[in-house]
Design an enzyme around this catalytic site. Structure first.
Site, PDB file in Angstrom:
ATOM      1  CG  HIS A 164      -1.672  -1.245   1.459  1.00 40.70           C
ATOM      2  ND1 HIS A 164      -2.924  -1.535   0.971  1.00 40.70           N
ATOM      3  CD2 HIS A 164      -1.279  -2.346   2.151  1.00 40.70           C
ATOM      4  CE1 HIS A 164      -3.284  -2.753   1.357  1.00 40.70           C
ATOM      5  NE2 HIS A 164      -2.288  -3.270   2.078  1.00 40.70           N
ATOM      6  CB  SER A 285      12.263  23.140 -14.499  1.00 35.40           C
ATOM      7  OG  SER A 285      11.423  24.264 -14.578  1.00 35.40           O
ATOM      8  CE  LYS A 291      10.916  19.810 -10.703  1.00 41.67           C
ATOM      9  NZ  LYS A 291       9.487  20.006 -10.736  1.00 41.67           N
ATOM     10  CD  GLU A 298       8.120  12.706 -15.165  1.00 46.32           C
ATOM     11  OE1 GLU A 298       9.218  13.265 -15.341  1.00 46.32           O
ATOM     12  OE2 GLU A 298       7.064  13.312 -14.988  1.00 46.32           O
TER      13      GLU A 298
END
Ligand code: ARG
Length: 465
Positions: A164, A285, A291, A298
């Site tokens: 979980h 970024s 960043k 992804e």
């Protein structure tokens, strides 16, 4: 044939036609932009077919030789980028045949004896998919090797194991990586299974019913590296389940890739900070200077959408199609090509990231103790050392967890007096099972997380790979 040629119909099938097709007909019908990718397979199939026709005496040896010579030149033209693919010739099969006629004259017209584009395309696409399955299995083995190398150096690295996404029990990073070695092993097995099931040659089924010419289907099957010829001519030209099976394997594999990709996204987030990716596999970024984004992970996480889309697309194309060939089946190639392109790129990028990642061992080890992750070890100790029934041990440990939570400390920080106030049978031996290292090392059941077990599994896989 072409707009300015002045011809009225199609040179390869236009005998019964008086006028040429409408531009829109031509556009919707043409598949050359997609199936030009089958050029090598198409030429290989034609070579095998022509050799068999000459061998069986269906065509003259001299014509057979001229066809082989012409096919060699076409192959060379394609490799040099000198071949002109023409939309008005619809597909790769007719582009090659038309060029062959330009190069060798009338003998080219004998190549299509005892053959149809229906068995020709079934063959070309099967050859391509067979190769793609082999490449996918090979790519996965590289990924497995990268994971194995990592698992070996991280066999003792402690980290939280989750259920979980809540801390559950300590595991080792090596063990976690080896879970993916198992998954990708099954994936490459699925590609190999699909490959061996599809390894039958449809060439010679002709349009749908076989042929009256005395062809030798075993000869072409053997030349093209197939186990045997397909046994039913209708099935030979109608079947695309080989591609569906390959796409199913690709979809399952893509789900595994997406799960590992998601873990990389989570682990590289500063809130976790379990691993770092270098400049090689991250991007910045344009507005936030701090960043470092795991874009490759992804994108791999997302690719399963396209790959499942390809499986869905071809499944729907094939559903309810009456036997034998239907032009609907021309829509089989684009999704399959794209899905395998996406899969291969994803597997390669994942392999790159596994080689690139830097584990932050202190972070992982510290987090391994979060969330009272050795509570099960305490309960097991109560069962083993004191003979307490597991349900009661679970309850007593739950009370210890509540106490530690109230005192804002870990289970191992509770004093013996605290523990004995919960149950007088507690003694100091319990502390030996409460460290994360002891917890992980104790789980030495077959396939468990203990470093000894992880090393045994690494050795087994090294042997197999
Ligand atoms: N371009 C076609 C395809 O990809 C080749 C087979 C065409 N056969 C036919 N009878 N029109 O399916």
């Amino acid at each position: 044939m072409s707009d300015d040629s002045g011809e009225t119909s199609h040179s390869l099938w236009g005998g019964r036609f008086a006028a040429k097709p409408a531009d829109l007909m031509r556009r919707i019908n043409a598949s050359i932009d997609v199936d030009r990718r089958l050029a090598a397979e198409d030429i290989a199939g034609s070579r095998a077919h022509a050799a068999m026709l000459a061998q069986t005496g269906v065509i003259e040896a001299a014509d057979g030789a001229a066809i082989q010579e012409g096919l060699n030149r076409i192959e060379d033209e394609i490799q040099r980028g000198a071949f002109l693919f023409r939309e008005e010739l619809e597909d790769i099969h007719m582009n090659v045949e038309a060029r062959l006629a330009e190069l060798i004259g009338p003998a080219a017209g004998r190549l299509h004896t005892a053959r149809s584009r229906n068995d020709q395309v079934a063959l070309d696409f099967r050859l391509w998919t067979r190769e793609a399955c082999g490449r996918a299995a090979g790519g996965l083995r590289e990924l497995q090797r990268a994971l194995l190398r990592r698992a070996e150096t991280e066999a003792d690295t402690l980290m939280p194991g989750f259920t979980h996404l809540q801390p559950a029990q300590p595991v080792t990073f090596g063990h976690h990586l080896m879970a993916y070695v198992e998954m990708f092993g099954r994936d490459s097995g699925r590609f190999e299974d699909a490959r061996s099931r599809m390894n039958e040659c449809p060439l010679g089924a002709a349009a749908l019913a076989g042929t009256a010419f005395p062809i030798d289907r075993s000869m072409t099957a053997k030349t093209l590296g197939f186990e045997r010829p397909t046994a039913n001519s209708l099935d030979s030209v109608s079947a695309r389940d080989f591609a569906l099976e390959a796409l199913s394997a690709a979809t399952i594999c893509a789900t595994h890739l997406s799960r590992l990709a998601e873990e990389l996204v989570i682990w590289t987030s500063p809130a976790f900070g379990f691993v770092k990716l270098t400049d090689a596999f991250t991007t910045g970024s344009s507005i936030m200077p701090q960043k470092r984004n795991p874009d490759a992970a992804e994108l791999i996480r997302a690719k399963v959408g396209r790959i499942l889309g390809a499986l869905t697309s071809l499944t729907v194309v094939m559903k309810g199609l009456p036997l034998a060939y239907g032009k609907d089946m021309q829509e089989d190639k684009a999704p399959t090509f794209e899905a395998f392109d996406d899969l291969e790129l994803s597997v390669a990028a994942m392999t790159g990231m596994i080689d690139d990642l830097q584990p932050v061992r202190e972070r992982m080890a510290a987090a391994a103790g979060d969330g009272f992750s050795t509570a099960t070890d305490m309960a097991d100790w109560l069962v083993r050392a004191l003979g307490v029934p597991f349900r009661e041990a679970h309850h007593l440990t739950g009370r210890a967890v509540a106490r530690a939570e109230a005192l804002n400390c870990g289970l191992a920080d509770l004093s013996l007096a605290e523990l004995q106030s919960i149950d007088s049978r507690f003694n100091a031996d319990v502390y030996a099972v409460l460290s994360v290292a002891a917890s992980a090392a104790s789980r030495a059941s077959y396939g468990g997380t203990a470093p000894s077990q992880v090393r045994a599994q690494i050795a087994r896989w090294k042997e197999m790979l």
